[in-house]
Design an enzyme around this catalytic site. Structure first.
Site, PDB file in Angstrom:
ATOM      1  N   HIS A 259       0.204  -5.471  -4.205  1.00 13.95           N
ATOM      2  CA  HIS A 259      -0.088  -4.961  -5.195  1.00 13.95           C
ATOM      3  C   HIS A 259       0.131  -5.232  -6.467  1.00 13.95           C
ATOM      4  O   HIS A 259       1.538  -5.889  -5.977  1.00 13.95           O
ATOM      5  CB  HIS A 259      -0.230  -2.844  -4.888  1.00 13.95           C
ATOM      6  N   ASP A 313      -6.216   1.156  -0.156  1.00 10.41           N
ATOM      7  CA  ASP A 313      -7.134   1.162   0.448  1.00 10.41           C
ATOM      8  C   ASP A 313      -6.560   1.046   2.019  1.00 10.41           C
ATOM      9  O   ASP A 313      -7.446   1.626   3.113  1.00 10.41           O
ATOM     10  CB  ASP A 313      -7.951  -0.183   0.016  1.00 10.41           C
TER      11      ASP A 313
END
Ligand code: CMC
Length: 376
Positions: A259, A313
């Site tokens: 991320h 996700d």
């Protein structure tokens, strides 16, 4: 020339009162409330109210807000007719991008930018989005549309329209938690896209359409489908280790990890992990969960030291699969939820607007004489 940061990493480009992220500590709050508390105690409708009003609603306010959303569930007849004409093999993200844009053409005043009117438009887009997706899914299966039921909340009504049967309370709660966890997340790429578009005093339909286009990329919301594709490619739990190492050796990315902001465990992923495990157990999908868990273990040994952990996700793929959603509806689920966040940011941007217009560092030549065509 001011300083340059590739990908705008570390650049503060807007102010918000909606979500707060501490990427080092793995903290996410909506209006100061830790995301875990919202996942446990709130609902998607209440979370959207919270983000749009920067406070929790009182009982009557929540009832009014939910009633307004439910009254707007049905699509204009023209959009329903349009869905019937769409190619059955169209990708659902392209469908969502097209239909949100089309909805603006059935709004008498699509370009209004005063905040009270934009809030009404945001409610309409939010309320209509589930039917866009559910009706398209029915259309491609050659099945009749299932009309929305205004007695049902957002998550329940979506599953009902999609499958034509009342979902179980457990599935409704699971989907609702996913929606809450995905609603807002700082100045992520799609939210930035929405704010950039509305900052020209364009219209909310254009802003949300742009955001959907951004979200579908595999480095952003498209990663949840990438995770499921990867899980399908790995034949057994035991095969996960070699699969991951082979990918890393080739410098390939493992979808659902890493991320730009989090260098610790994404707090949304920790909730989804628990949810995915429970749902996998209840729906006979433990092999899928165990494959995910093994990938996480291998990744943690290989790259956690670099600050690469599962993101939102990763476990949402197993969760959506267990809820019974087809793979190509995973990213559109992100859309249904994130419309709440995008709209909140559109409202925030309009409330204190300044046109986004950064500079670029020109790297080309100067003073070059024009070469006539016959001399090139
Ligand atoms: N698998 C393997 N290595 C990775 C991964 C990954 N998923 N993510 C980052 N790295 C490595 C990368 O190879 C690089 O290594 P090195 O320094 O040795 O070259 C280093 O970590 C930095 O990576 P980056 O791509 O420059 O970092 P970024 O801040 O641009 O990346 C990211 C953020 C999300 C684009 C990236 O982690 C990625 O591509 N992840 C996979 C796609 C994904 O899951 N996206 C969903 C993001 S969360 C939800 C959302 O925002 O929609």
């Amino acid at each position: 020339m001011a300083s340059y940061s590739k990908g705008l990493e570390g650049v503060i480009a807007a102010e918000t009162k909606m979500s707060y992220i501490d990427g080092e500590k793995g903290v996410l709050e909506y209006v100061g409330i830790p995301i875990g508390q919202l996942a446990e105690f709130s609902t998607f409708e209440e979370t959207v109210f919270l983000l749009w009003n920067t406070r929790l609603p009182r009982k009557g306010e929540l009832a009014d807000f939910s009633a307004k959303i439910r009254a707007l569930y049905e699509l204009p007849a023209e959009i329903q007719a349009m869905i019937g004409q769409l190619p059955k093999d169209a990708q659902p993200m392209h469908v969502m991008r097209t239909l949100v844009s089309a909805l603006g053409m059935y709004d008498a005043k699509p370009n209004a930018t005063d905040v009270p009117t934009v809030r009404e438009k945001a409610l309409k887009i939010l309320a209509c989005a589930p039917a866009m997706l559910a009706y398209f899914h029915r259309h491609r299966q050659g099945k009749p549309f299932v009309k929305p039921d205004a007695n049902m909340g957002f998550a329940e009504n979506f599953l009902y329209m999609l499958n034509g049967a009342k979902p179980t309370a457990a599935m409704v709660k699971a989907l609702d938690v996913c929606l809450v966890l995905h609603t807002d997340h700082g100045l992520n790429n799609s939210t930035f896209s929405a704010r950039v578009v509305i900052s020209t005093m364009s219209d909310i339909y254009s802003a949300i359409t742009a955001a959907i286009g951004s979200l579908r990329g595999p480095l952003h919301g498209g990663a949840n489908e990438g995770v499921m594709i990867m899980l399908n490619e790995i034949p057994t739990v035991e095969a996960a280790e070699k699969y991951v190492h082979d990918k890393l050796a080739k410098k390939d990315k493992i979808m659902g990890f890493g991320h730009r902001v989090y260098k610790a465990y994404d707090p949304r992923a920790s909730h989804l992990k628990v949810l995915a495990k429970q749902l996998a157990h209840d729906t006979g999908n433990m092999a899928l969960y165990e494959k995910s868990s093994r990938i996480e273990k291998v990744m943690s040994e290989a790259v956690a030291a670099k600050g690469i952990y599962p993101n939102v996700d990763f476990y949402s793929a197993t969760t959506y699969h267990c809820i019974g959603l087809p793979l190509d509806l995973f990213t559109p689920m992100f859309v249904l939820s994130r419309i709440g966040g995008w709209s909140g940011h559109v409202i925030e941007q309009l409330s204190d607007n300044r046109l986004f217009r950064p500079d670029v560092d020109y790297k080309g030549p100067h003073g070059v004489a024009y070469t006539p065509m016959d001399q090139r």
